[in-house]
Design a protein around this motif. Structure first.
Motif, mmCIF file in Angstrom:
data_model
loop_
_atom_site.group_PDB
_atom_site.id
_atom_site.type_symbol
_atom_site.label_atom_id
_atom_site.label_comp_id
_atom_site.label_asym_id
_atom_site.label_seq_id
_atom_site.Cartn_x
_atom_site.Cartn_y
_atom_site.Cartn_z
ATOM 1 N N ASN A 198 94.324 56.014 19.116
ATOM 2 C CA ASN A 198 93.223 56.386 20.009
ATOM 3 C C ASN A 198 92.030 55.449 19.832
ATOM 4 O O ASN A 198 91.388 55.060 20.815
ATOM 5 C CB ASN A 198 92.785 57.834 19.764
ATOM 6 C CG ASN A 198 93.785 58.836 20.279
ATOM 7 O OD1 ASN A 198 94.684 58.513 21.043
ATOM 8 N ND2 ASN A 198 93.632 60.083 19.849
ATOM 9 N N ASN A 209 92.916 52.204 21.390
ATOM 10 C CA ASN A 209 92.963 52.411 22.835
ATOM 11 C C ASN A 209 91.562 52.364 23.440
ATOM 12 O O ASN A 209 91.338 51.742 24.475
ATOM 13 C CB ASN A 209 93.630 53.754 23.135
ATOM 14 C CG ASN A 209 93.663 54.067 24.605
ATOM 15 O OD1 ASN A 209 94.060 53.240 25.420
ATOM 16 N ND2 ASN A 209 93.249 55.267 24.945
ATOM 17 N N LYS A 210 90.624 53.025 22.800
ATOM 18 C CA LYS A 210 89.244 53.064 23.320
ATOM 19 C C LYS A 210 88.639 51.663 23.364
ATOM 20 O O LYS A 210 87.892 51.319 24.267
ATOM 21 C CB LYS A 210 88.357 53.965 22.465
ATOM 22 C CG LYS A 210 88.781 55.410 22.459
ATOM 23 C CD LYS A 210 88.246 56.134 23.647
ATOM 24 C CE LYS A 210 88.573 57.612 23.496
ATOM 25 N NZ LYS A 210 88.631 58.309 24.742
ATOM 26 N N GLY A 269 90.933 49.126 26.304
ATOM 27 C CA GLY A 269 91.009 49.300 27.751
ATOM 28 C C GLY A 269 89.956 48.562 28.539
ATOM 29 O O GLY A 269 90.197 48.118 29.651
ATOM 30 N N GLN A 311 86.002 48.179 30.325
ATOM 31 C CA GLN A 311 85.227 48.988 31.265
ATOM 32 C C GLN A 311 85.252 48.422 32.684
ATOM 33 O O GLN A 311 84.522 48.885 33.553
ATOM 34 C CB GLN A 311 83.787 49.123 30.772
ATOM 35 C CG GLN A 311 83.653 49.900 29.464
ATOM 36 C CD GLN A 311 84.247 51.306 29.547
ATOM 37 O OE1 GLN A 311 84.062 52.012 30.521
ATOM 38 N NE2 GLN A 311 84.979 51.697 28.516
ATOM 39 N N GLY A 322 90.399 48.699 33.507
ATOM 40 C CA GLY A 322 90.223 49.435 32.258
ATOM 41 C C GLY A 322 89.846 50.884 32.504
ATOM 42 O O GLY A 322 90.351 51.791 31.833
ATOM 43 N N LYS A 323 88.981 51.121 33.478
ATOM 44 C CA LYS A 323 88.592 52.496 33.797
ATOM 45 C C LYS A 323 89.779 53.297 34.320
ATOM 46 O O LYS A 323 89.962 54.458 33.954
ATOM 47 C CB LYS A 323 87.447 52.494 34.809
ATOM 48 C CG LYS A 323 86.135 52.045 34.202
ATOM 49 C CD LYS A 323 85.023 52.053 35.214
ATOM 50 C CE LYS A 323 83.735 51.548 34.552
ATOM 51 N NZ LYS A 323 82.616 51.552 35.473
ATOM 52 N N TYR A 329 92.885 52.676 33.608
ATOM 53 C CA TYR A 329 93.723 52.862 32.424
ATOM 54 C C TYR A 329 93.249 54.072 31.623
ATOM 55 O O TYR A 329 94.035 54.954 31.274
ATOM 56 C CB TYR A 329 93.683 51.594 31.570
ATOM 57 C CG TYR A 329 94.347 51.730 30.222
ATOM 58 C CD1 TYR A 329 95.724 51.686 30.097
ATOM 59 C CD2 TYR A 329 93.583 51.898 29.063
ATOM 60 C CE1 TYR A 329 96.340 51.809 28.864
ATOM 61 C CE2 TYR A 329 94.182 52.019 27.828
ATOM 62 C CZ TYR A 329 95.562 51.974 27.737
ATOM 63 O OH TYR A 329 96.170 52.103 26.510
ATOM 64 N N HIS A 330 91.952 54.139 31.349
ATOM 65 C CA HIS A 330 91.403 55.244 30.561
ATOM 66 C C HIS A 330 91.553 56.583 31.277
ATOM 67 O O HIS A 330 91.797 57.612 30.635
ATOM 68 C CB HIS A 330 89.936 54.986 30.199
ATOM 69 C CG HIS A 330 89.778 54.005 29.083
ATOM 70 N ND1 HIS A 330 90.191 54.257 27.805
ATOM 71 C CD2 HIS A 330 89.270 52.747 29.075
ATOM 72 C CE1 HIS A 330 89.943 53.217 27.040
ATOM 73 N NE2 HIS A 330 89.389 52.280 27.795
ATOM 74 N N GLU A 331 91.423 56.589 32.595
ATOM 75 C CA GLU A 331 91.618 57.830 33.355
ATOM 76 C C GLU A 331 93.040 58.374 33.177
ATOM 77 O O GLU A 331 93.249 59.584 33.161
ATOM 78 C CB GLU A 331 91.345 57.594 34.845
ATOM 79 C CG GLU A 331 89.888 57.405 35.170
ATOM 80 C CD GLU A 331 89.662 56.971 36.617
ATOM 81 O OE1 GLU A 331 90.629 56.909 37.404
ATOM 82 O OE2 GLU A 331 88.504 56.676 36.957
ATOM 83 N N ASP A 337 93.511 58.481 28.368
ATOM 84 C CA ASP A 337 92.637 59.161 27.409
ATOM 85 C C ASP A 337 92.914 60.654 27.283
ATOM 86 O O ASP A 337 93.008 61.180 26.173
ATOM 87 C CB ASP A 337 91.164 58.934 27.750
ATOM 88 C CG ASP A 337 90.711 57.517 27.472
ATOM 89 O OD1 ASP A 337 91.502 56.738 26.901
ATOM 90 O OD2 ASP A 337 89.569 57.182 27.829
ATOM 91 N N GLU A 370 94.299 62.699 23.979
ATOM 92 C CA GLU A 370 93.445 63.749 23.423
ATOM 93 C C GLU A 370 94.236 65.052 23.278
ATOM 94 O O GLU A 370 94.148 65.735 22.255
ATOM 95 C CB GLU A 370 92.242 63.968 24.346
ATOM 96 C CG GLU A 370 91.254 64.998 23.851
ATOM 97 C CD GLU A 370 90.109 65.182 24.837
ATOM 98 O OE1 GLU A 370 89.775 66.347 25.123
ATOM 99 O OE2 GLU A 370 89.556 64.174 25.311
#
Length: 102
Positions: free
Chosen positions: A36, A39-40, A43, A45, A49-50, A52-54, A57, A61
């Motif tokens: 994690n 990963n943070k 990815g 911004q 990347g956004k 990807y995080h959507e 993440d 979690e």
């Protein structure tokens, strides 16, 4: 009566593997936290990347929370099992002492 209050010889062994499972889950949890963290940082911004995080993440979690929950429950089983074994051992000893006094 004293003959009925005996601890099963394998009772403690029945709970021993739960400690191993709990340790494995602790190691898994450490690995997930490290993934994690990476990963943070990885990815980015930018729009890709956004996106990807959507997608990533929230599931990671959820995985982290699930592993923590299972680990906590296994810890309860280990603790309860150890208390049961101790209670049975104490009852066995006390019943033996009572029988000896007669």
């Amino acid at each position: 009566m004293a003959e009925e209050l005996r601890v099963l010889s394998g009772l403690k062994n029945k709970f021993a593997h739960y400690e191993d499972y709990e340790r494995c889950l602790a190691e898994l949890n450490r690995s997930i936290l490290e993934i994690n963290r990476i990963n943070k940082l990885s990815g980015g911004q930018d729009p890709i990347g956004k996106t990807y995080h959507e997608q990533v993440d929230k599931p990671t979690e959820n995985l982290t929370q699930t592993v923590a929950y299972i680990r906590k429950r296994l810890g309860s089983v280990v603790e309860g099992g150890n208390e049961t074994v101790n209670t049975m051992n104490n009852a066995n000893e006390e019943s033996g002492q009572v029988v000896e006094t007669f």
